[in-house]
Design an enzyme around this catalytic site. Structure first.
Site, mmCIF file in Angstrom:
data_model
loop_
_atom_site.group_PDB
_atom_site.id
_atom_site.type_symbol
_atom_site.label_atom_id
_atom_site.label_comp_id
_atom_site.label_asym_id
_atom_site.label_seq_id
_atom_site.Cartn_x
_atom_site.Cartn_y
_atom_site.Cartn_z
ATOM 1 N N SER A 2 -5.697 8.736 34.961
ATOM 2 C CA SER A 2 -4.334 8.329 34.643
ATOM 3 C C SER A 2 -4.279 7.735 33.252
ATOM 4 C CB SER A 2 -3.845 7.295 35.648
ATOM 5 O OG SER A 2 -4.512 6.081 35.386
ATOM 6 N N LYS A 3 -3.056 7.634 32.785
ATOM 7 C CA LYS A 3 -2.817 7.166 31.431
ATOM 8 C C LYS A 3 -3.306 5.728 31.240
ATOM 9 C CE LYS A 3 0.508 7.793 27.932
ATOM 10 N NZ LYS A 3 1.536 8.486 27.389
ATOM 11 N N ARG A 4 -3.295 4.978 32.327
ATOM 12 C CA ARG A 4 -3.644 3.563 32.216
ATOM 13 C C ARG A 4 -5.062 3.349 31.679
ATOM 14 N NH1 ARG A 4 -2.984 1.972 37.571
ATOM 15 N NH2 ARG A 4 -1.689 3.818 37.829
ATOM 16 N N GLN A 5 -5.974 4.234 32.083
ATOM 17 C CA GLN A 5 -7.366 4.011 31.692
ATOM 18 C C GLN A 5 -7.736 4.595 30.317
ATOM 19 O OE1 GLN A 5 -7.285 4.517 35.361
ATOM 20 N NE2 GLN A 5 -9.239 3.726 36.072
ATOM 21 N N GLY A 6 -6.816 5.233 29.690
ATOM 22 C CA GLY A 6 -7.154 5.789 28.367
ATOM 23 C C GLY A 6 -6.260 6.959 28.051
#
Ligand code: GLU
Length: 479
Positions: free
Chosen positions: A254-258
């Site tokens: 997901s976008k949250r991790q990178g």
């Protein structure tokens, strides 16, 4: 070769191109090229609430930058266009009406409030949330009356109430879903637009798609889709659902991790060659343990049979390794051209072609993405800045001796080869009787801004004699 094989990449323009979508596009592309079929791009833009301005342009640009060429699609009209679903709404309406007439779809007038309440109650009762089918029971005249009164409605598919459906996914073989797990899917929304499910099936049929290759998140939609094929009496395409992309901790990527947007990777200076190669290996494995492939080589090697069942971990270390490899090994001129924009953005003057070429030759050995090339090249531009501690080192007698010696010697001629500089290093160290750290640290710091770094000959080779001399002069009697 099978010219009849037609596959498609069918993104929804909701912002950016996710690496997972790039993988879907790539596998479809590889399969089409491998078998001599056609690769179609279809824009699934019927969800007006999720539409993001500019994302179609962005998507087309990114696919082009990456080098995935499609045979039919936007700006490349073929026999089966238009390739924007928003331009095909009349068609979906016609097919939805056909389903109503056949008695396999129905008007549903339930309000959002009612549906929300239904959902909450089902969750409270530990049931899977699902439409309860109340509007299935409406008679024809009740329906007509509500429509006449102007009540807003959707059209839902009448999923069988009992039994199960079994289908074959090329990766999983047999998959079975009981019908009671499947919702009466909305096919047409109250705004007159179709949902993904109706538009997707209608278009795959009309566009003669033979193989649907897409992400695993769509596997649970297959029963609804196959039911639509059944009631239309159409032959369904073969299907293959690709395994999920995972973070190293095995959670969904997901976008949250990178970064997940292909355009962000491109902007950072990950090369198209790398992204293609890296993404190809996310869920597919070649025969041996070879890891480096060009797009053409991938086409040759690719086979649906070698797609993995297990989720694929997105390993940024591996991506960096691979990109560093390509930056080092692709043609120098190509890397020179691709690097230009970073220097321009940083406001660095690269008008001296010879010097710029030398800088890239040096820096490309030291970066894993091109935007980092600036950090590796800064010291060859403008004036260096020194700390108080640096200046203390410069003011030592031995340092001053080295600088004066080098200024004098370098000024003897304009062009210096690496070998000549290396000889000068040796000669000066011997004649001045200054060795090791005492010799290299001040000299390198004065020329390069850091006491550690490449050989003196490399530094002077890039700076040129004049800049080298002026840098040394700056370090004579520092304040
Ligand atoms: N429009 C869908 C998406 O955005 C396509 C899914 C499919 O390939 O059927 O992923």
């Amino acid at each position: 070769m099978n010219g009849d094989i037609r596959v498609r990449f069918a993104p929804s323009p909701t912002g950016y191109l996710h690496v997972g979508s790039l993988r879907t596009a790539l596998y479809n592309y590889l399969y089409a090229r491998k078998v001599g079929g056609k690769f179609i791009l279809r824009i699934e833009d019927t969800d007006r609430t999720r539409f993001v301005e500019g994302s179609v342009e962005n998507l087309l640009k990114t696919l082009k930058n990456i080098g995935l060429e499609y045979d039919e699609g936007p700006e490349k009209e073929g026999e089966y266009g238009p390739y924007f679903q928003s331009e095909r709404t009349e068609l979906y309406k016609k097919y939805a009406d056909e389903l109503i007439n056949k008695g396999v779809a129905y008007h549903c007038f339930c309000t959002k409030e009612k549906l929300d309440k239904m959902r909450k109650e089902q969750i409270a009762n530990k049931e899977d949330p699902k439409y309860d089918g109340s509007c299935r029971k409406l008679t024809e005249s009740e329906v007509q009356e509500k429509i006449k009164k102007g009540e807003s409605y959707v059209i839902r598919l009448k999923i069988p109430l009992e039994g199960e459906i079994t289908f074959y996914d090329l990766l999983r073989e047999k998959v079975t879903f009981p019908w009671n797990m499947v919702d009466d899917q909305v096919l047409m929304k109250s705004d007159g637009y179709p949902t993904y499910h109706l538009a997707n099936v209608v278009d795959d049929h009309l566009m003669k798609i033979t193989h649907v290759i897409r992400g695993e998140e769509w596997l649970s939609s297959v029963p609804k889709h196959l039911y639509l094929y059944r009631v239309f009496n159409w032959k369904p395409p073969k299907m293959l659902h690709l395994p999920l992309l995972l973070n190293p901790d095995k959670s969904k990527l997901s976008k949250r991790q990178g970064d997940v947007a292909v355009e962000d990777f491109l902007n950072k200076g990950y090369l198209p060659e790398t992204l293609i190669n890296f993404v190809a290996l996310l869920g597919w494995h070649p025969k041996g343990d070879r890891e480096l492939f060009t797009l053409t080589e991938l086409v040759k090697e690719f086979s649906l049979k070698r797609i993995n069942k297990a989720g694929a971990v997105f390993d940024i270390e591996k991506l960096n390794w691979m990109n560093a490899h390509y930056i080092r090994h692709l043609k120098l001129d190509y890397i020179i051209n691709r690097s230009r924009t970073y220097f321009e953005q940083a406001g660095l003057d690269i008008s001296d072609d010879k010097k710029y070429k030398k800088i890239i030759t040096f820096a490309r050995e030291r970066v894993s993405h091109l935007d980092d090339i600036i950090r590796q090249s800064m010291m060859f531009f403008g004036d260096l800045e020194f700390s108080e501690e640096d200046k203390r080192l410069f003011s030592q007698k031995t340092s001053q001796k080295i600088f004066l010696y080098w200024i004098r010697e370098l000024n003897n001629k304009n062009e210096w080869s690496d070998e000549e500089i290396n000889n000068l290093v040796k000669k000066s160290s011997e004649e001045l009787e200054i060795k090791g750290k005492d010799f290299y640290f001040p000299l390198r710091l004065a020329l390069f801004g850091s006491s550690h770094g490449p050989d003196i000959s490399i530094i002077i080779g890039i700076l040129g004699k004049d800049t080298a001399v002026s840098r040394l002069k700056n370090c004579i009697n520092p304040e």
